[in-house]
Design an enzyme around this catalytic site. Structure first.
Site, mmCIF file in Angstrom:
data_model
loop_
_atom_site.group_PDB
_atom_site.id
_atom_site.type_symbol
_atom_site.label_atom_id
_atom_site.label_comp_id
_atom_site.label_asym_id
_atom_site.label_seq_id
_atom_site.Cartn_x
_atom_site.Cartn_y
_atom_site.Cartn_z
ATOM 1 N N ASP A 118 0.871 -1.172 0.000
ATOM 2 C CA ASP A 118 0.000 0.000 0.000
ATOM 3 C C ASP A 118 0.908 1.222 0.000
ATOM 4 O O ASP A 118 2.114 1.119 0.240
ATOM 5 C CB ASP A 118 -0.889 -0.005 1.259
ATOM 6 C CG ASP A 118 -1.789 1.222 1.334
ATOM 7 O OD1 ASP A 118 -2.382 1.590 0.308
ATOM 8 O OD2 ASP A 118 -1.880 1.845 2.408
ATOM 9 N N SER A 119 0.312 2.394 -0.217
ATOM 10 C CA SER A 119 1.090 3.622 -0.142
ATOM 11 C C SER A 119 1.590 3.878 1.284
ATOM 12 O O SER A 119 2.564 4.589 1.474
ATOM 13 C CB SER A 119 0.223 4.799 -0.580
ATOM 14 O OG SER A 119 -0.923 4.869 0.248
ATOM 15 N N TYR A 126 -0.750 8.601 -2.172
ATOM 16 C CA TYR A 126 -0.739 8.476 -3.624
ATOM 17 C C TYR A 126 -1.993 9.123 -4.235
ATOM 18 O O TYR A 126 -2.005 9.466 -5.409
ATOM 19 C CB TYR A 126 -0.795 6.996 -4.044
ATOM 20 C CG TYR A 126 0.465 6.168 -3.876
ATOM 21 C CD1 TYR A 126 1.594 6.655 -3.231
ATOM 22 C CD2 TYR A 126 0.508 4.868 -4.386
ATOM 23 C CE1 TYR A 126 2.728 5.860 -3.083
ATOM 24 C CE2 TYR A 126 1.640 4.078 -4.254
ATOM 25 C CZ TYR A 126 2.744 4.572 -3.596
ATOM 26 O OH TYR A 126 3.855 3.774 -3.466
ATOM 27 N N GLY A 127 -3.053 9.202 -3.447
ATOM 28 C CA GLY A 127 -4.395 9.463 -3.963
ATOM 29 C C GLY A 127 -4.607 10.751 -4.736
ATOM 30 O O GLY A 127 -5.533 10.845 -5.535
ATOM 31 N N CYS A 174 -4.309 -1.507 -1.865
ATOM 32 C CA CYS A 174 -4.406 -0.057 -2.049
ATOM 33 C C CYS A 174 -5.467 0.199 -3.119
ATOM 34 O O CYS A 174 -5.325 -0.272 -4.266
ATOM 35 C CB CYS A 174 -3.058 0.494 -2.503
ATOM 36 S SG CYS A 174 -3.077 2.256 -2.853
ATOM 37 N N THR A 220 -6.137 2.970 -4.548
ATOM 38 C CA THR A 220 -5.615 3.894 -5.557
ATOM 39 C C THR A 220 -4.799 3.162 -6.618
ATOM 40 O O THR A 220 -4.946 3.410 -7.818
ATOM 41 C CB THR A 220 -4.765 4.973 -4.852
ATOM 42 O OG1 THR A 220 -5.583 5.583 -3.848
ATOM 43 C CG2 THR A 220 -4.275 6.018 -5.814
ATOM 44 N N GLU A 274 -2.907 8.596 8.651
ATOM 45 C CA GLU A 274 -1.454 8.354 8.754
ATOM 46 C C GLU A 274 -0.854 9.103 9.949
ATOM 47 O O GLU A 274 0.168 8.699 10.477
ATOM 48 C CB GLU A 274 -0.739 8.789 7.460
ATOM 49 C CG GLU A 274 -1.009 7.899 6.262
ATOM 50 C CD GLU A 274 -0.115 6.650 6.202
ATOM 51 O OE1 GLU A 274 1.028 6.691 6.693
ATOM 52 O OE2 GLU A 274 -0.582 5.625 5.658
ATOM 53 N N CYS A 281 -10.983 2.897 0.068
ATOM 54 C CA CYS A 281 -9.566 3.126 0.334
ATOM 55 C C CYS A 281 -9.243 2.328 1.592
ATOM 56 O O CYS A 281 -10.007 2.346 2.562
ATOM 57 C CB CYS A 281 -9.334 4.618 0.556
ATOM 58 S SG CYS A 281 -7.731 5.015 1.286
ATOM 59 N N THR A 282 -8.121 1.627 1.564
ATOM 60 C CA THR A 282 -7.827 0.708 2.675
ATOM 61 C C THR A 282 -7.475 1.423 3.979
ATOM 62 O O THR A 282 -7.352 0.777 5.013
ATOM 63 C CB THR A 282 -6.690 -0.267 2.282
ATOM 64 O OG1 THR A 282 -5.596 0.488 1.768
ATOM 65 C CG2 THR A 282 -7.182 -1.252 1.245
ATOM 66 N N HIS A 283 -7.303 2.721 3.925
ATOM 67 C CA HIS A 283 -7.116 3.466 5.183
ATOM 68 C C HIS A 283 -8.430 3.665 5.938
ATOM 69 O O HIS A 283 -8.438 3.884 7.138
ATOM 70 C CB HIS A 283 -6.545 4.862 4.900
ATOM 71 C CG HIS A 283 -5.070 4.892 4.640
ATOM 72 N ND1 HIS A 283 -4.514 4.433 3.476
ATOM 73 C CD2 HIS A 283 -4.043 5.354 5.388
ATOM 74 C CE1 HIS A 283 -3.199 4.618 3.515
ATOM 75 N NE2 HIS A 283 -2.892 5.172 4.671
#
Ligand code: DGL
Length: 271
Positions: free
Chosen positions: A10-11, A42-43, A73, A75, A152, A186-188
């Site tokens: 992932d980013s 990255y998005g 990810c 994105t 993050e 989005c995986t976040h």
């Protein structure tokens, strides 16, 4: 049977929501995780830049002898998956297909929301995938570019005034659509499940891209007879492209367990 590790990337930290599901679903598998923490998010970037970064992430992961890769990810999955699949001869799973399939199964009123990064929303790939599965479903998409940097930075706790205000503002228009299913594309975003769930209300089912992609990977490994020996206990190694200290602190939140091993920092520009 195949005991080689699975690569996951992932980013940044978001892909750990998939790792958490993988550890639960596939406890015998070894995982190698890469989070590109020096270049997250990255998005907001162009497709070209995202593909360039994703190719480097792949090259790093492929320095290990892997049996499969999970692109954890949204994105990268929405912008680069077909290209990466063409360029790499190993099973590769992204987040879009499995997440859309679940949303199509879950919606009763055929109104589905999508929240994701700018690049993912711009790509239109979630909408196209849902339309191919059921053309009657209406999709309401909204980019939420502030979510990833807030997560993050550890600002994802319910009650945190910053994330609460940002989430309300992003989700306000979603609330008026009468949707019954919302894709966290989005995986976040699963880290924001409590906050998003409270704003959207109990009648809206939230679908986690990270979790759905983990189920899909399990199905793929099973179909291709690549599952590891079930009597063994799997391990996970973590690599990042920026300070390990920052990663380790927040990673435990994502995984809901300790890392067990220290993370390692690598120079992604070498790949
Ligand atoms: N977890 C990534 C995704 O699923 C975050 C994207 C970003 O870095 O902006 O889209």
């Amino acid at each position: 049977m195949d005991n080689r590790p699975i690569g996951v990337f992932d980013s940044g930290l978001g892909g750990l929501t998939a790792v958490r599901a993988l550890r639960r679903l596939l406890p015998s598998e070894d995982l190698i995780y890469f989070g590109d923490t020096s270049r997250v998010p990255y998005g907001g970037r162009s497709r070209e830049t995202i593909l360039k970064y994703a190719r480097q992430d792949m090259r790093f992961l492929r320095s290990f002898d892997l049996k499969a890769i999970l692109i954890a990810c949204g994105t990268v999955s929405t912008t680069s998956l077909p290209t990466l699949q063409r360029e790499n001869d190993l099973p590769m799973v992204g987040v879009v297909e499995p997440t859309c399939r679940r949303a199509v199964d879950m919606t009763a009123n055929k109104k589905v929301g999508l929240i994701a990064t700018l690049a993912s929303v711009r790509s239109g790939v979630y909408e196209k995938t849902i339309a191919a599965l059921d053309p009657e479903i209406q999709v309401y998409a909204k980019a939420c570019p502030l979510f990833v940097p807030l997560v993050e930075n550890g600002r994802f706790q319910p009650g945190d005034p910053v994330i609460e205000i940002v989430a309300r503002e992003y989700l306000e228009e979603m609330r008026s659509t009468d949707m019954d299913t919302l894709i966290l594309g989005c995986t976040h975003y699963p880290l924001l499940t409590d906050i998003i769930g409270r704003i959207m209300g109990p009648e809206v089912t939230l679908i986690s891209a990270g979790e759905e992609s983990a189920y899909e990977l399990k199905r793929t490994l099973k179909a291709q007879e690549l599952l590891a020996d079930p009597s063994r206990s799997g391990d996970a190694a973590y690599y990042v492209s920026d300070r390990v200290e920052d990663f380790e602190k927040i990673a435990a939140w994502f995984l809901q367990e300790d890392l067990h091993h220290e993370a390692n920092q690598i120079d992604i520009d070498r790949y």
